[in-house]
Design a protein around this motif. Structure first.
Motif, PDB file in Angstrom:
ATOM      1  N   LYS A  49       0.848  -1.196   0.000  1.00 18.49           N
ATOM      2  CA  LYS A  49       0.000   0.000   0.000  1.00 18.49           C
ATOM      3  C   LYS A  49       0.876   1.237   0.000  1.00 18.49           C
ATOM      4  O   LYS A  49       1.863   1.298   0.721  1.00 18.49           O
ATOM      5  CB  LYS A  49      -0.873   0.024   1.262  1.00 18.49           C
ATOM      6  CG  LYS A  49      -1.933  -1.050   1.264  1.00 18.49           C
ATOM      7  CD  LYS A  49      -2.853  -0.907   2.445  1.00 18.49           C
ATOM      8  CE  LYS A  49      -3.854  -2.049   2.430  1.00 18.49           C
ATOM      9  NZ  LYS A  49      -4.700  -2.054   3.631  1.00 18.49           N
ATOM     10  N   HIS A  77      -0.058   5.132   0.418  1.00 26.62           N
ATOM     11  CA  HIS A  77      -1.024   6.218   0.579  1.00 26.62           C
ATOM     12  C   HIS A  77      -0.276   7.518   0.768  1.00 26.62           C
ATOM     13  O   HIS A  77       0.675   7.577   1.542  1.00 26.62           O
ATOM     14  CB  HIS A  77      -1.912   5.964   1.813  1.00 26.62           C
ATOM     15  CG  HIS A  77      -2.705   4.692   1.715  1.00 26.62           C
ATOM     16  ND1 HIS A  77      -3.402   4.195   2.775  1.00 26.62           N
ATOM     17  CD2 HIS A  77      -2.899   3.839   0.683  1.00 26.62           C
ATOM     18  CE1 HIS A  77      -3.996   3.066   2.405  1.00 26.62           C
ATOM     19  NE2 HIS A  77      -3.705   2.831   1.141  1.00 26.62           N
ATOM     20  N   TYR A 105      -5.140   7.253  -2.132  1.00 28.11           N
ATOM     21  CA  TYR A 105      -4.891   5.806  -2.071  1.00 28.11           C
ATOM     22  C   TYR A 105      -4.310   5.372  -3.407  1.00 28.11           C
ATOM     23  O   TYR A 105      -4.961   4.693  -4.195  1.00 28.11           O
ATOM     24  CB  TYR A 105      -6.191   5.059  -1.770  1.00 28.11           C
ATOM     25  CG  TYR A 105      -6.793   5.446  -0.441  1.00 28.11           C
ATOM     26  CD1 TYR A 105      -6.415   4.769   0.712  1.00 28.11           C
ATOM     27  CD2 TYR A 105      -7.716   6.487  -0.333  1.00 28.11           C
ATOM     28  CE1 TYR A 105      -6.948   5.123   1.948  1.00 28.11           C
ATOM     29  CE2 TYR A 105      -8.243   6.847   0.891  1.00 28.11           C
ATOM     30  CZ  TYR A 105      -7.866   6.166   2.033  1.00 28.11           C
ATOM     31  OH  TYR A 105      -8.382   6.520   3.238  1.00 28.11           O
ATOM     32  N   THR A 162       3.350   2.501   2.700  1.00 23.82           N
ATOM     33  CA  THR A 162       2.514   2.626   3.880  1.00 23.82           C
ATOM     34  C   THR A 162       2.365   1.282   4.582  1.00 23.82           C
ATOM     35  O   THR A 162       2.346   1.208   5.801  1.00 23.82           O
ATOM     36  CB  THR A 162       1.116   3.140   3.469  1.00 23.82           C
ATOM     37  OG1 THR A 162       1.293   4.236   2.580  1.00 23.82           O
ATOM     38  CG2 THR A 162       0.312   3.563   4.672  1.00 23.82           C
ATOM     39  N   LYS A 202      -5.352  -0.953  -7.458  1.00 26.91           N
ATOM     40  CA  LYS A 202      -5.445  -2.391  -7.173  1.00 26.91           C
ATOM     41  C   LYS A 202      -5.177  -3.194  -8.436  1.00 26.91           C
ATOM     42  O   LYS A 202      -5.457  -2.741  -9.543  1.00 26.91           O
ATOM     43  CB  LYS A 202      -6.842  -2.734  -6.658  1.00 26.91           C
ATOM     44  CG  LYS A 202      -7.056  -2.431  -5.189  1.00 26.91           C
ATOM     45  CD  LYS A 202      -8.401  -2.966  -4.761  1.00 26.91           C
ATOM     46  CE  LYS A 202      -8.684  -2.731  -3.300  1.00 26.91           C
ATOM     47  NZ  LYS A 202      -7.770  -3.450  -2.403  1.00 26.91           N
ATOM     48  N   ASP A 231      -3.145   0.444  -3.325  1.00 30.92           N
ATOM     49  CA  ASP A 231      -3.917   0.047  -2.152  1.00 30.92           C
ATOM     50  C   ASP A 231      -4.063  -1.478  -2.070  1.00 30.92           C
ATOM     51  O   ASP A 231      -5.097  -2.033  -2.384  1.00 30.92           O
ATOM     52  CB  ASP A 231      -5.296   0.715  -2.226  1.00 30.92           C
ATOM     53  CG  ASP A 231      -5.931   0.810  -0.857  1.00 30.92           C
ATOM     54  OD1 ASP A 231      -5.184   0.723   0.138  1.00 30.92           O
ATOM     55  OD2 ASP A 231      -7.158   0.965  -0.800  1.00 30.92           O
ATOM     56  N   GLY A 232      -2.980  -2.110  -1.649  1.00 29.33           N
ATOM     57  CA  GLY A 232      -3.032  -3.554  -1.478  1.00 29.33           C
ATOM     58  C   GLY A 232      -2.775  -4.295  -2.772  1.00 29.33           C
ATOM     59  O   GLY A 232      -3.677  -4.904  -3.341  1.00 29.33           O
TER      60      GLY A 232
END
Ligand SMILES: Nc1ncnc2c1ncn2[C@@H]1O[C@H](COP(=O)(O)OP(=O)(O)OP(=O)(O)O)[C@@H](O)[C@H]1O
Ligand code: SF4
Ligand SMILES: [Mg+2]
Lengths: 332, 350
Positions: free
Chosen positions: A12, A14, A30, A69, A233, A33-34
């Protein structure tokens, strides 16, 4: 996954947005984000997505040009996201980056020779004479004349400058190079030259590439596997051929459909196309991030976040993040 | 070595500067004036340049004091070469004295019986710009005062820039809490009325040259930090810096090899304005009597004398005109540099 050179796990990135009277954090971008994916030694993983979906940010976070992050970036078993100082600098000998804009990524006040000697200088390898010789070898390797050594970046064309950037990135014989849209700033006529150079170098040196592009057509040709990104993503990750023939995610399908088809029997109207704007990464939609534009969106898509997992009826390594993958009617 | 060749963009800037005539010529003249001022002793001096006395040659300009006895005079203190010249000339032998073009130093009071200073300019006496209220040669005070002011402001500039550039660069590069703390500190610090502080300090202890530089640096280093912070911050995000970092470069390497060289154009742009600022600050302090201790030759002190004795107009005219010429030239240089180094933000030459 064993056998991976690079394994990104739940990464992540951010960015806080500050503002107001007291420099408070007023929002969060974001950008990534993952994200999870992996790269095997010597292979090319393409990373595609529309502008602003976080491709560059992901590339930079992998190389620890940003402090992520959250998440991990295992490179040969070491977590790049959590090493510091000298250890990180030593690990960077095995990593490289090529930027989109070769004008921006070369320091205009240095000669090409100085730029190409820099990797060796930074790591204190070789004598000045050796560095000079190595830098000249690099010039040869990327197809530039030795006379370039004494000159300055702005005396070269865009394609030549990108060659200089490539030479610098491979100087320390890295194992992994992140190519951030290495050809999209160049003339179409030069793009294939640079792509071929990259592929030749890959073959010769056994490099693994993370190849970023916003254009699936470019990525398709150079990649072994492709990860499709949407709003920070990864929505689909699979073998390049497989992705091309059996796209599972509606977004991938739309991207593929937007590539001009050489087949004239398919009429233009049949192609699904994307409607609406890309939502802002400051305020991404809940649930499936694609639901605001997805032609198949169901009520569940607005609340539940789809996981990236093996898709139905495809090769086991074909991952997709859609609740209804495989159940959708392909539109053709 | 070729790697230290000036890059073509920088060379272009210098070429552009050379094409702006009045800035270029001001720079040449100023550089010459500053260079020559280091040899002021040759041009403005009570000591002679050459003395030939009884078959021997003497060069009193630099070096130890030559007592009057050496030349057959009846005193042990330093020879008065102007009088010696007159005496030797009267003897009409082969001995002679070659005086400096302006045969006075900045400290001696040239008092003559029956004449009360200040005296008006007189070529016969060699007081080309007259004397001041204590009979000191105005030209000598002006020349040596110029040297003091220039050295003072260059030294002050170096101190200010060293501190300002280091702190500003660190603020821009490291950002975060360090940046925030220094921002607030600098805001507070900039609001200290520094002239008052210097006046208070000067009334407690008489500052000398170096302590004055130090005090002024203590309150003057902030100016550069903002600019450095901004340019560093911009450079830090540039891709060529990221490229260096991705190769494994350390912070120190990035700052010294990449960021600082790319901020030089900005720094150079400020130098002329800092120089004139330093000169004006020193002159005003001297004018108010809180600057360098007397009898150090200084323009501020001359200015005060001049304004107190407006009837002796040669004092005030000399110093005011010198001041105008100097500051105008420095400003011309500054404008030309700004023009040449950052053509986008200003009008287009050529
Ligand atoms: N340092 C930063 N601070 C705040 N926001 C950022 C920062 N860097 C990127 N972003 C935001 O993160 C999002 C992703 O940006 P990124 O540059 O990674 O996109 P991208 O996919 O590379 O797009 P492009 O194809 O235009 O290069 C964008 O919305 C961008 O505005
Ligand atoms: S989860 Fe729903 S909204 Fe998201 S892509 Fe699949 S069908 Fe579309
Ligand atoms: Mg990008």
């Amino acid at each position: 996954m064993s056998g991976s050179l690079l394994e990104v796990k739940g990464l992540k990135m951010h960015f806080p947005v500050h503002g107001g009277l007291f420099y408070r954090q007023v929002a969060t971008v974001y950008a990534v984000d993952g994200v999870s994916f992996d790269v095997r030694p010597g292979e090319t993983v393409g990373l595609v997505g529309e502008s602003g979906c976080g491709k560059s940010t992901l590339g930079k976070a992998i190389l620890r040009l940003y402090d992520p992050t959250d998440g991990q970036v295992f490179f040969e078993g070491r977590d790049l996201a959590h090493v510091h100082g000298k250890e990180l600098r030593m690990l960077r000998r095995d990593l490289g980056i090529i930027f989109q804009d070769p004008y921006e990524s070369l320091n205009q006040t240095h000669t090409v020779g100085f730029i190409l000697e820099e990797p060796f200088r930074i790591h204190c390898v070789g004598t000045p004479e050796e560095r000079r010789a190595w830098a000249k070898d690099l010039l040869k390797k990327v197809g530039l004349p030795e006379s370039a050594f004494e000159r300055f970046p702005h005396e070269f064309s865009g394609g030549q400058r990108q060659r200089i950037g490539i030479a610098r990135a491979i100087a320390l014989k890295p194992k992994l190079v992140v190519c951030d849209e290495p050809v999209s700033a160049l003339d179409v006529s030069i793009q294939s030259q640079i792509l071929n150079l990259l592929l030749d170098l890959q073959k010769e040196m056994g490099l693994a590439f993370v190849f970023i592009a916003h254009d699936l057509a470019v990525v398709k040709h150079v990649s072994d596997r492709i990860a499709v990104m949407y709003l920070g993503k990864v929505v689909e990750f699979s073998d390049a051929d497989e992705l091309h023939h059996k796209p599972l995610h509606p977004y991938t399908q739309a991207l593929l459909a937007s590539i001009p088809e050489p087949d004239p029997s398919k009429s233009v109207e049949e192609k699904p196309f994307l409607e609406g704007e890309v939502p802002s990464p400051r305020n991404p939609p809940a649930g499936c991030r694609f639901h605001t534009r997805c032609p198949f969106a169901q009520p569940r898509c607005r609340t539940d976040i789809p996981e990236l997992k093996a898709g139905p009826g495809v090769a086991p390594e074909h991952l997709v993040a859609c609740h209804y993958a495989g159940e959708l009617k392909p539109k053709s | 070595m070729s790697r230290f060749r000036l890059d073509p963009l920088t060379r272009k800037k210098f070429a552009r500067f050379a094409r702006i005539r009045r800035g270029y010529w001001s720079a040449v003249i100023l550089a010459a004036a500053i260079g020559l001022s280091f040899f002021s002793e040759v041009f403005v001096n009570s000591r002679a340049l050459v003395v030939r006395y009884q078959g021997r040659w003497y060069f009193p300009t630099y070096g130890a004091v030559i007592p009057g006895k050496t030349f057959g005079l009846d005193y042990e203190y330093e020879t008065n070469y102007r009088r010696l010249k007159a005496e030797l000339a009267a003897k009409s032998g082969s001995d002679f004295v070659l005086l400096a073009p302006a045969p006075y130093n900045a400290y001696e009071n040239d008092l003559q019986e029956g004449i009360y200073p200040p005296t008006a300019p007189s070529f016969a006496d060699g007081h080309y710009l007259g004397t001041d209220t204590s009979g000191r040669d105005v030209l000598a005070r002006l020349v040596y005062g110029f040297r003091t002011a220039i050295i003072f402001s260059l030294l002050l500039l170096m101190c200010n820039y060293t501190v300002g550039i280091s702190i500003g660069c660190a603020m821009g590069y490291f950002g975060g809490l360090f940046d925030l703390l220094f921002q607030r500190l600098i805001e507070v610090w900039s609001n200290v009325p520094f002239l008052y502080v210097i006046i208070i300090v000067a009334s407690i202890m008489v500052p000398n040259f170096f302590s004055l530089v130090f005090i002024m640096m203590f309150f003057g280093w902030m100016g550069m930090t903002w600019y450095m912070r901004t340019v560093t911050y911009k450079q830090r995000e540039r891709e060529y810096v990221l490229a260096a970092r991705a190769l494994g470069a350390s912070d120190a390497y990035i700052i010294f090899r990449h960021i600082l060289p790319n901020t030089i154009s900005v720094i150079v742009t400020f130098i002329p304005f800092s120089v004139s600022g330093g000169i004006v600050a020193l002159t005003s302090l001297d004018y108010l009597g809180f600057g360098l201790p007397p009898p150090t030759p200084s323009w501020g002190e001359l200015l005060r004398q001049g304004t107190n004795h407006l009837d002796a107009s040669w004092i005030v005219l000399s110093v005011v005109l010198s001041m105008i010429v100097l500051l105008t030239m420095v400003t011309f240089v500054g404008e030309a540099i700004r023009e040449a180094f950052d053509p986008r933000r200003h009008t287009v030459y050529e």
